[in-house]
Scaffold this motif. Structure first.
Motif, PDB file in Angstrom:
ATOM      1  N   LYS A  74      57.892  16.690 -42.151  1.00 27.75           N
ATOM      2  CA  LYS A  74      57.594  17.805 -42.593  1.00 27.75           C
ATOM      3  C   LYS A  74      56.211  17.736 -43.488  1.00 27.75           C
ATOM      4  O   LYS A  74      55.212  18.473 -43.178  1.00 27.75           O
ATOM      5  CB  LYS A  74      58.683  18.756 -43.294  1.00 27.75           C
ATOM      6  N   LYS A  75      56.455  17.036 -44.530  1.00 34.12           N
ATOM      7  CA  LYS A  75      55.207  16.928 -45.488  1.00 34.12           C
ATOM      8  C   LYS A  75      53.785  16.221 -44.534  1.00 34.12           C
ATOM      9  O   LYS A  75      52.826  16.608 -45.011  1.00 34.12           O
ATOM     10  CB  LYS A  75      55.503  15.854 -46.511  1.00 34.12           C
ATOM     11  N   GLN A  76      54.015  15.136 -43.770  1.00 33.52           N
ATOM     12  CA  GLN A  76      53.255  14.603 -42.993  1.00 33.52           C
ATOM     13  C   GLN A  76      52.373  15.623 -41.979  1.00 33.52           C
ATOM     14  O   GLN A  76      51.324  15.966 -41.796  1.00 33.52           O
ATOM     15  CB  GLN A  76      53.685  13.536 -42.128  1.00 33.52           C
ATOM     16  N   TYR A  77      53.358  16.717 -41.241  1.00 33.23           N
ATOM     17  CA  TYR A  77      52.760  17.493 -40.387  1.00 33.23           C
ATOM     18  C   TYR A  77      51.828  18.504 -41.374  1.00 33.23           C
ATOM     19  O   TYR A  77      50.882  19.028 -40.904  1.00 33.23           O
ATOM     20  CB  TYR A  77      53.954  18.295 -39.904  1.00 33.23           C
ATOM     21  N   GLU A  78      52.414  18.915 -42.471  1.00 35.90           N
ATOM     22  CA  GLU A  78      51.737  19.822 -43.504  1.00 35.90           C
ATOM     23  C   GLU A  78      50.511  19.328 -43.775  1.00 35.90           C
ATOM     24  O   GLU A  78      49.505  19.984 -43.845  1.00 35.90           O
ATOM     25  CB  GLU A  78      52.503  20.224 -44.346  1.00 35.90           C
ATOM     26  N   MET A  79      50.312  17.931 -43.889  1.00 38.77           N
ATOM     27  CA  MET A  79      49.171  17.392 -44.358  1.00 38.77           C
ATOM     28  C   MET A  79      48.145  17.266 -43.253  1.00 38.77           C
ATOM     29  O   MET A  79      46.862  17.756 -43.300  1.00 38.77           O
ATOM     30  CB  MET A  79      49.395  15.998 -44.762  1.00 38.77           C
ATOM     31  N   GLN A  80      48.558  17.217 -42.036  1.00 38.59           N
ATOM     32  CA  GLN A  80      47.908  17.115 -40.814  1.00 38.59           C
ATOM     33  C   GLN A  80      47.346  18.651 -40.586  1.00 38.59           C
ATOM     34  O   GLN A  80      45.950  18.564 -40.443  1.00 38.59           O
ATOM     35  CB  GLN A  80      48.478  16.541 -39.512  1.00 38.59           C
ATOM     36  N   ARG A  81      47.979  19.698 -40.912  1.00 39.92           N
ATOM     37  CA  ARG A  81      47.878  20.682 -40.747  1.00 39.92           C
ATOM     38  C   ARG A  81      46.581  21.272 -41.634  1.00 39.92           C
ATOM     39  O   ARG A  81      45.673  21.883 -41.351  1.00 39.92           O
ATOM     40  CB  ARG A  81      48.942  21.739 -40.922  1.00 39.92           C
ATOM     41  N   ASP A  82      46.935  20.947 -42.847  1.00 37.38           N
ATOM     42  CA  ASP A  82      45.862  21.515 -43.805  1.00 37.38           C
ATOM     43  C   ASP A  82      44.570  20.595 -43.619  1.00 37.38           C
ATOM     44  O   ASP A  82      43.702  21.185 -43.840  1.00 37.38           O
ATOM     45  CB  ASP A  82      46.394  21.047 -45.409  1.00 37.38           C
ATOM     46  N   ARG A  83      44.626  19.333 -43.200  1.00 36.52           N
ATOM     47  CA  ARG A  83      43.240  18.651 -42.821  1.00 36.52           C
ATOM     48  C   ARG A  83      42.688  19.324 -41.645  1.00 36.52           C
ATOM     49  O   ARG A  83      41.439  19.481 -41.727  1.00 36.52           O
ATOM     50  CB  ARG A  83      43.718  17.343 -42.468  1.00 36.52           C
ATOM     51  N   MET A  84      43.326  19.737 -40.828  1.00 43.20           N
ATOM     52  CA  MET A  84      42.712  20.430 -39.457  1.00 43.20           C
ATOM     53  C   MET A  84      42.177  21.797 -40.021  1.00 43.20           C
ATOM     54  O   MET A  84      41.087  22.216 -39.468  1.00 43.20           O
ATOM     55  CB  MET A  84      43.759  20.533 -38.429  1.00 43.20           C
ATOM     56  N   MET A  85      43.003  22.523 -41.043  1.00 43.95           N
ATOM     57  CA  MET A  85      42.333  23.816 -41.475  1.00 43.95           C
ATOM     58  C   MET A  85      41.031  23.626 -42.071  1.00 43.95           C
ATOM     59  O   MET A  85      40.085  24.401 -41.848  1.00 43.95           O
ATOM     60  CB  MET A  85      43.475  24.312 -42.451  1.00 43.95           C
ATOM     61  N   GLY A  86      40.913  22.430 -42.823  1.00 42.85           N
ATOM     62  CA  GLY A  86      39.637  21.901 -43.362  1.00 42.85           C
ATOM     63  C   GLY A  86      38.543  21.922 -42.391  1.00 42.85           C
ATOM     64  O   GLY A  86      37.386  22.236 -42.477  1.00 42.85           O
TER      65      GLY A  86
END
Length: 205
Positions: A74-86
């Protein structure tokens, strides 16, 4: 000759180049997929935590390890999502800049066209003629005011002698000075008028 050297082959048309809108749309889809995965993992982690509360010993430790594994995922997915949001924010800024440049170019073009139109219209206007027209309108308005003043004068009011009117006005002032301020007092001209009326009545009888 064609058999020896062959013919120049035309380049096959490849896929159209991606635009900022295309890339942004794809990133939106990917972020939506990540959000769904994160929510699904959250549900699974909650279920494992419920089981951990009821379990004991090795079973509890097994549920715990599974929960930790899902939490890391879940943390990995959240990091990917945050990166994509940037990245998405950078794309949005680029789209805004691109649209601003296009709008500015359109505005400059429109202003140039307006300037050409104004210059053409100004050629049809003579400033000297405008000033002359303004002077003519002011003269016409003065004439209209003079006509209105003439037509507004009262007719037949100049037939009386002003000196005679002033003398009569002075006589009225003298009579008013001689009167008492009681309500029963009557001016002399009114008494004379009443007496004349009574005399006429006697003659008629």
């Amino acid at each position: 000759m064609k058999r020896f050297f062959g013919t120049k082959q035309k380049k096959k048309g490849g896929p159209p180049e991606a635009t900022l809108d295309d890339v942004s749309g794809n990133m939106d889809k990917r972020m939506d997929e990540l959000d769904k995965k994160i929510k699904r993992l959250e549900v699974q982690i909650i279920e494992l935590k419920k089981k951990m509360k009821k379990a004991k010993g090795a079973a509890k430790n097994s549920y715990k390890q599974k929960a930790l594994k899902l939490l890391k995922q879940k943390k990995q997915y959240e990091m990917q999502r945050d990166r994509m949001m940037g990245q998405q924010m950078n794309l949005d800024n680029a789209k805004y800049a691109q649209q601003s440049i296009k709008d500015n170019a359109d505005m400059v073009k429109a202003m140039k066209n307006a300037a050409v139109g104004l210059k053409q219209q100004m050629k049809e206007v003579n400033l000297d003629e405008v000033e002359d027209l303004q002077d003519d309108m002011m003269d016409l308005m003065d004439d209209v005011n003079d006509i209105n003043e003439i037509l507004g004068e009262a007719w037949g009011m100049d037939d009386f002698d002003e000196d005679d009117l002033l003398d009569e006005l002075d006589d009225l002032d003298d009579e008013l000075d001689d009167l008492d301020m009681n309500e029963d007092d009557v001016p002399s001209y009114m008494v004379s008028a009443n007496a004349a009326a009574n005399q006429n009545k006697l003659v008629d009888d």
